[in-house]
Design a protein around this motif. Sequence first.
Motif, PDB file in Angstrom:
ATOM      1  N   LEU A 110      48.525  29.413  44.189  1.00 38.34           N
ATOM      2  CA  LEU A 110      48.746  30.657  43.156  1.00 38.34           C
ATOM      3  C   LEU A 110      49.789  31.521  43.467  1.00 38.34           C
ATOM      4  O   LEU A 110      50.145  31.426  42.382  1.00 38.34           O
ATOM      5  CB  LEU A 110      47.662  31.291  41.884  1.00 38.34           C
ATOM      6  N   GLY A 111      49.926  31.024  44.383  1.00 39.38           N
ATOM      7  CA  GLY A 111      50.422  32.652  44.932  1.00 39.38           C
ATOM      8  C   GLY A 111      49.607  34.389  44.965  1.00 39.38           C
ATOM      9  O   GLY A 111      50.870  34.861  44.543  1.00 39.38           O
ATOM     10  N   ILE A 112      49.022  33.927  44.283  1.00 36.63           N
ATOM     11  CA  ILE A 112      48.265  34.929  44.567  1.00 36.63           C
ATOM     12  C   ILE A 112      48.147  36.191  45.895  1.00 36.63           C
ATOM     13  O   ILE A 112      47.500  35.277  46.451  1.00 36.63           O
ATOM     14  CB  ILE A 112      46.588  35.249  43.601  1.00 36.63           C
ATOM     15  N   VAL A 113      48.093  37.424  45.979  1.00 34.18           N
ATOM     16  CA  VAL A 113      48.596  38.407  47.029  1.00 34.18           C
ATOM     17  C   VAL A 113      47.382  39.437  47.190  1.00 34.18           C
ATOM     18  O   VAL A 113      47.687  40.458  46.038  1.00 34.18           O
ATOM     19  CB  VAL A 113      48.745  38.501  48.282  1.00 34.18           C
ATOM     20  N   VAL A 114      46.516  39.510  47.472  1.00 30.84           N
ATOM     21  CA  VAL A 114      44.899  41.240  46.792  1.00 30.84           C
ATOM     22  C   VAL A 114      45.127  41.895  48.543  1.00 30.84           C
ATOM     23  O   VAL A 114      45.041  41.720  49.321  1.00 30.84           O
ATOM     24  CB  VAL A 114      44.313  40.409  46.473  1.00 30.84           C
ATOM     25  N   HIS A 115      45.035  43.078  48.323  1.00 35.97           N
ATOM     26  CA  HIS A 115      44.742  43.900  48.928  1.00 35.97           C
ATOM     27  C   HIS A 115      43.470  45.356  48.799  1.00 35.97           C
ATOM     28  O   HIS A 115      44.465  45.440  47.420  1.00 35.97           O
ATOM     29  CB  HIS A 115      45.823  44.255  49.338  1.00 35.97           C
ATOM     30  N   GLY A 116      42.735  45.139  49.444  1.00 37.76           N
ATOM     31  CA  GLY A 116      41.561  45.656  49.335  1.00 37.76           C
ATOM     32  C   GLY A 116      40.355  45.612  49.045  1.00 37.76           C
ATOM     33  O   GLY A 116      40.186  44.457  49.817  1.00 37.76           O
ATOM     34  N   GLU A 117      39.411  46.454  49.090  1.00 38.34           N
ATOM     35  CA  GLU A 117      38.135  46.299  49.705  1.00 38.34           C
ATOM     36  C   GLU A 117      37.043  45.573  48.963  1.00 38.34           C
ATOM     37  O   GLU A 117      37.291  46.206  47.308  1.00 38.34           O
ATOM     38  CB  GLU A 117      37.601  47.767  49.883  1.00 38.34           C
ATOM     39  N   GLY A 118      36.455  44.930  49.287  1.00 37.18           N
ATOM     40  CA  GLY A 118      35.459  44.036  47.797  1.00 37.18           C
ATOM     41  C   GLY A 118      35.986  43.474  46.211  1.00 37.18           C
ATOM     42  O   GLY A 118      35.676  43.649  45.427  1.00 37.18           O
ATOM     43  N   VAL A 119      37.617  42.433  46.738  1.00 33.66           N
ATOM     44  CA  VAL A 119      38.341  42.495  45.147  1.00 33.66           C
ATOM     45  C   VAL A 119      37.446  41.314  45.061  1.00 33.66           C
ATOM     46  O   VAL A 119      36.972  40.250  45.466  1.00 33.66           O
ATOM     47  CB  VAL A 119      39.480  41.626  46.564  1.00 33.66           C
ATOM     48  N   ASN A 120      37.641  41.753  43.383  1.00 30.14           N
ATOM     49  CA  ASN A 120      36.825  40.005  42.715  1.00 30.14           C
ATOM     50  C   ASN A 120      36.945  38.746  43.053  1.00 30.14           C
ATOM     51  O   ASN A 120      38.804  39.232  43.207  1.00 30.14           O
ATOM     52  CB  ASN A 120      36.164  40.693  41.770  1.00 30.14           C
ATOM     53  N   ARG A 121      36.493  37.776  42.593  1.00 29.34           N
ATOM     54  CA  ARG A 121      36.959  36.267  42.538  1.00 29.34           C
ATOM     55  C   ARG A 121      37.984  36.891  41.666  1.00 29.34           C
ATOM     56  O   ARG A 121      37.611  36.109  40.459  1.00 29.34           O
ATOM     57  CB  ARG A 121      36.112  34.972  43.047  1.00 29.34           C
ATOM     58  N   PRO A 122      39.047  35.851  41.491  1.00 28.39           N
ATOM     59  CA  PRO A 122      39.950  35.016  40.462  1.00 28.39           C
ATOM     60  C   PRO A 122      38.540  34.508  39.988  1.00 28.39           C
ATOM     61  O   PRO A 122      38.473  33.248  39.664  1.00 28.39           O
ATOM     62  CB  PRO A 122      40.407  34.266  40.935  1.00 28.39           C
ATOM     63  N   ILE A 123      39.211  33.833  37.936  1.00 35.72           N
ATOM     64  CA  ILE A 123      38.809  33.021  37.735  1.00 35.72           C
ATOM     65  C   ILE A 123      39.530  31.949  37.416  1.00 35.72           C
ATOM     66  O   ILE A 123      40.535  32.029  37.786  1.00 35.72           O
ATOM     67  CB  ILE A 123      38.287  33.916  35.712  1.00 35.72           C
ATOM     68  N   VAL A 124      38.602  31.213  36.437  1.00 36.75           N
ATOM     69  CA  VAL A 124      39.881  30.066  36.332  1.00 36.75           C
ATOM     70  C   VAL A 124      40.202  29.675  34.500  1.00 36.75           C
ATOM     71  O   VAL A 124      41.055  29.144  34.156  1.00 36.75           O
ATOM     72  CB  VAL A 124      39.687  28.645  37.219  1.00 36.75           C
ATOM     73  N   GLU A 125      39.021  30.180  33.995  1.00 33.42           N
ATOM     74  CA  GLU A 125      38.734  30.105  32.663  1.00 33.42           C
ATOM     75  C   GLU A 125      39.279  31.257  32.253  1.00 33.42           C
ATOM     76  O   GLU A 125      38.080  32.024  32.764  1.00 33.42           O
ATOM     77  CB  GLU A 125      38.113  28.889  31.935  1.00 33.42           C
ATOM     78  N   PHE A 126      39.390  31.739  30.952  1.00 31.77           N
ATOM     79  CA  PHE A 126      38.804  32.381  30.064  1.00 31.77           C
ATOM     80  C   PHE A 126      37.458  32.907  29.798  1.00 31.77           C
ATOM     81  O   PHE A 126      36.442  34.189  29.842  1.00 31.77           O
ATOM     82  CB  PHE A 126      39.569  32.835  28.947  1.00 31.77           C
ATOM     83  N   ILE A 127      36.660  31.736  29.633  1.00 33.72           N
ATOM     84  CA  ILE A 127      35.275  31.485  29.453  1.00 33.72           C
ATOM     85  C   ILE A 127      34.700  32.061  30.513  1.00 33.72           C
ATOM     86  O   ILE A 127      32.909  33.130  30.457  1.00 33.72           O
ATOM     87  CB  ILE A 127      34.654  30.029  28.599  1.00 33.72           C
TER      88      ILE A 127
END
Length: 642
Positions: A207-224
Motif C-alpha cells: 500500500l506504500g505505507i511508511v511508518v516511524h515511531g515506537e509501538g505503532v499500531n497495526r493498520p486496519i483493513v476495513e472500518f469494522i
Amino acid sequence: MALLLSKAMHGTKMFVPRTLKVKHSFDNTNQASKKLKVSQDDVENNKTIQQSQHPSLKDTFTPTESECGLQEEKIELEETLAKNAFLTENLHHKQEGFPVEEDPVKSFKKNQRWPEPGEPVCVLCGRYGEYICDTTDSDVCSLECKAENLTRAGLLLNIARTPSDSGNQGKSSLVTPLDSDDVLVYQEDPFISSLSEEQIQQLRHDLGIVVHGEGVNRPIVEFIHCGFPEILNENLKRAGYEVPTPVQMQMIPVGLAGRDVIASADTGSGKTAGFLLPVLVRALEETQGKMNHATAALILTPTRELAIQIEGQAKELARGLCNMRTALLVGGMPLPQQLHRLKQNIKIIIATPGRLLDILKQQVIQMNGIKVVVIDEADTMLKMGFQQQVLDILNQIPEQYQTLLTSATIPASIEQLAQEILQNPVRVILGEKNRPCSNVRQIILWVEEPSKKKKLFEILNDRKLYHPPVVVFVDCKLGADLLCDAVQKVMDLKTVSIHSDKTQNERNSILQGLLHGEYDVVISTGVLGRGLDLVNVKLVVNFDMPSSMDEYVHQIGRAGRLGQRGTAITFINNNNKRLFLDVVTRVKPTGSLLPPQLTNSPYLHDQQRKERLKERQANRSVVTKEYLIDIIRKHDRSVSKR
C-alpha cells in the motif's frame, strides 16, 4: 427527539439563547394551545411574504396534500414531545424551587419573527433560527421547519408506539445515544491481531505505507475493524466510505489509540476522514464522561473554505450521534452568530487561528476540556505568520491532549518545529514525501508573459484537454479579475473569479457553484489551493507558477481527488528561475517531459553546480579514505609548485 429545552439554574441563570420554552402552564386545560393546521393557502402566503422580505432566499418546499398530512402529524408529534419534556422539566423545577420558564414552542414558521443582524437564521425559511435541531444540528425557527428539515435530510420519524394501556409515550429514535455496553477505547480487532508481522509488513509495503515511531499500531483493513458504534458505521456507509484509503488504514488506529500523529500523504488521499473519525470517537468519550458539556476537540485550518468543508464532513459523519454539535469559527462571517453558537454545548470547534484568538480574548469559551487538537495543512499553519497564532492557541490548552498534524507536504524545518509540540509522535507517510500526486498528469509549458492569455485560450479550445469546470490559478487578486473578464469575453464561457477581497458569502456561493458544475472556468488565487475536495475538477492550469514547490504540489492536487485521474498544466518562464532546480528535481522523476528552455537554462545549470558543491562540502565533514587521499594530493601539488 424533541428540540433542546432550557434549564434555569439555581442562583445563576444559564444563558442559552435558542431554547424551547412554554409560555403557559398546561395544568390549566383552558389555556392549552390549539393545534394549527397546515393548509395550502398558508404555505403559499408564507412563501409570498418570505420572498418579498428576503428575495435572496430560494423557493421553499411546497408539500402535496399527502405530504401536508405527514408533516402535520410530525409537527404535532414534535410539539407533544416538547410539551411533555417541558412539563417534566417544570415539575422538577417546582420541586426544587427554581423559576419556571414561560414561552411557547413555535409550531409554525409564520409565528416566528425575522432575524436581527447577526442572529442565527433558519436553514429553510430564513426566519430567526431560535432552535437547533438535535438530529441535523441545523438552525430552525419552528417545529414545522424542523419536520421539513428532517424530511429533506431523509430522516423520517420512526415512532415506536406502545398500547394505550401501557402509559408510555412513543419514543423517537433519530438521535441515538450510545448503549451502555459500547466500548470507545480502541481495541485491536481479532482478525488484525491474527496476522503475522511479515503479513503486516507486506501489507504496508503493497500500500506504500511508511511508518516511524515506537509501538505503532497495526493498520486496519476495513472500518469494522475499528469497533465504531453502529450509528457511526451507518453514517460511513451513507457518506460513501466503503473501504478505508491507505492513509486511513494506518492513521485511524494510531489516532484511536491516543498517539500523536504526523501524517504526510498525497492530496486527495483521505486525510480529512483519517483525523475526523478519531476526533468523533474522542468527543463521544467525553460525552459519556463527566465533562459531557465541555468542548472536546479543536480543528485548526489555514483557510475559511477548508474549515467550512471540514465542518460539513464532520456533520455528515456525526449525524444522529447524541449531543455531537460543531461550531465553525472563521473570519468573514458574523461574529455574534458564532458567539451564539458557542453557548450550545459544542463538542467540536473548527476554526481559523485569527478568528479563534479574537473569540478567546473575549473569554467566551473554555479550552480546558480539549482532549484532541488537529492542525490541518501543518506546513502552512506552522510557518511564520500562522506559527505564533497557533502556539498562542496551544498555550491556552492543558498539557494532556492528543495532537494530529496532516499535510501533503511537511518540510524538514516544519517537522523539526512539530517535535516541540508533539510527544513521541508516529509518522505516517504515503507516497513520495513532498512529491506531486501520482494521479495527476503534469505538463510543464515554457510560455513568456505576453503569450500566457493566448496559450490559455488554446487550452480551453482543445477538446482533448478542456473538461469543465477548469480551475486556473493566478498570483494576485487584480490578475484574477482581469483574466476572468478576458476569458468570458473571448471564449464566451461562464467564468468567475475568487479571491480574498470577495465577501465570505460570495466565496461560499462560488465554491458551491463550482462543485455543482455551474461554472466553466474559475480563476482563483491561492484560496482554492489547499485541502478542498473539488471532485469534479479534471483540469488545473497554473497560469502563474506558485511561489514555492510546496504550493505547486497542493494546487495541482485539486485535479486528482480521491483516486481520480487529472491533468495539471503549468506555465513557466525566466520569472520563475528561482524554482528551476526544484521543478526538475520533483517533476522529472514522475516521467513528465520538461521544455528544452528549462533543461538548457543557464540558471538551472548554475543551481545544479551550487547544489553539487554543497554536497561535496557536506561529504567532506566526514573523514573518509577518499577524503584523506584528496588532502594528500593537494599537499603534494602545493609542495611541487614551491
